[in-house]
Design an enzyme around this catalytic site. Sequence first.
Site, PDB file in Angstrom:
ATOM      1  CG  ASP A 178       2.682  -0.667  -1.349  1.00 34.91           C
ATOM      2  OD1 ASP A 178       3.316  -0.162  -0.237  1.00 34.91           O
ATOM      3  OD2 ASP A 178       2.057  -1.550  -1.371  1.00 34.91           O
TER       4      ASP A 178
ATOM      5  CG  ASN B  53      -5.544  -9.935  -3.016  1.00 33.58           C
ATOM      6  OD1 ASN B  53      -4.537  -9.701  -2.637  1.00 33.58           O
ATOM      7  ND2 ASN B  53      -6.105  -9.105  -3.959  1.00 33.58           N
TER       8      ASN B  53
ATOM      9  CG  HIS C  52      -1.802  -7.458  -2.133  1.00 40.65           C
ATOM     10  ND1 HIS C  52      -2.977  -6.509  -2.211  1.00 40.65           N
ATOM     11  CD2 HIS C  52      -1.304  -7.480  -1.013  1.00 40.65           C
ATOM     12  CE1 HIS C  52      -2.982  -6.114  -1.107  1.00 40.65           C
ATOM     13  NE2 HIS C  52      -2.063  -6.489  -0.333  1.00 40.65           N
TER      14      HIS C  52
ATOM     15  CD  GLU D 233      -4.953  -5.611  -5.155  1.00 45.97           C
ATOM     16  OE1 GLU D 233      -4.435  -6.503  -4.706  1.00 45.97           O
ATOM     17  OE2 GLU D 233      -6.044  -4.889  -4.733  1.00 45.97           O
TER      18      GLU D 233
END
Length: 291
Positions: A67, A136, A138, A143
């Site tokens: 990313d 979280n 990811h 997400e």
Amino acid sequence: MEVVIRPNAGAAADLVAQVIARAMRSNPQLVMGLATGNTMESVYARLVQLHGEEGLDFSACRTFNLDEYVGLPGDHANSYRHYMNRHLFMHVNIQLRNTHLPDGMAADLVAECANYERLIAGNGGIDLQLLGIGQNGHLGFNEPLSALRSRTRVKVLSPVTRAQNAPLFPEPDLVPQRAITMGVGSILDCRRCVLLATGEEKAAIVAKAVEGPITSMISATALQLHPECTLILDEAAGSKLKESEYYHWVFENQPEWEPFRAGPLLVTKNGFQTGHPPEKKTVEAMSDISE
Ligand code: GLP
């Protein structure tokens, strides 16, 4: 999926680096998927050390990062290109033209994402994908509600992720709101996935990722669908797993982990363990000595 739990964060990062180094030695043209984040810094430091001390050769390998932030140029201190140059690429004999990250400054982001997928496919796909995990759950920047079949695309970052990454920026508001990320489907296409998670703050999400139900709310749960996925944890990150005894047993007893079990003896100044313990003398060898 298999889970390996090492005694501490240094040993976990060392094992990840050893797995990568072994793959690079058996295929010098390895196509690697790379990740960023604090956790990965120890892996890259160890790879740099293996390059310096054991001549680990990066000259023919190719890399694709997961990313990149939208709106940050590669020379920006918080861009992932900058992170990769600083932690790995500048210190090993990799050809920079063989290192790839999505371009977060591209005028046409949709075309950039499609192009990134094409580039990966054009290189024969990713052999070994290194992964971290966000608070979280990811992977990359997938997400909550990322489709399990998603491909490289622009994703809006969640408040949790922006808060998690804020300490690296001069001000929390400067954390970009969007990023280009390989999709969950792109990650599942990689031939092998290796995820590293360390520290108690990752224990709850790791337990959900490994032993919870598959859900697009937690993209790491999709790894349960991957036929060759290894999670390497320290004791703290693995502390909420129900089946940890079984995971320990597999690592200690299965032949594929044998080359990685030999406990290193020395701890160098940066905390990495190097070297191997003196070989245990077999009964035969001992009797040779006594004769
Ligand atoms: C960022 C990256 C993820 C990485 C995560 C974990 O969000 N996009 O790929 O897994 O950080 O970061 P850390 O290792 O700092 O917990």
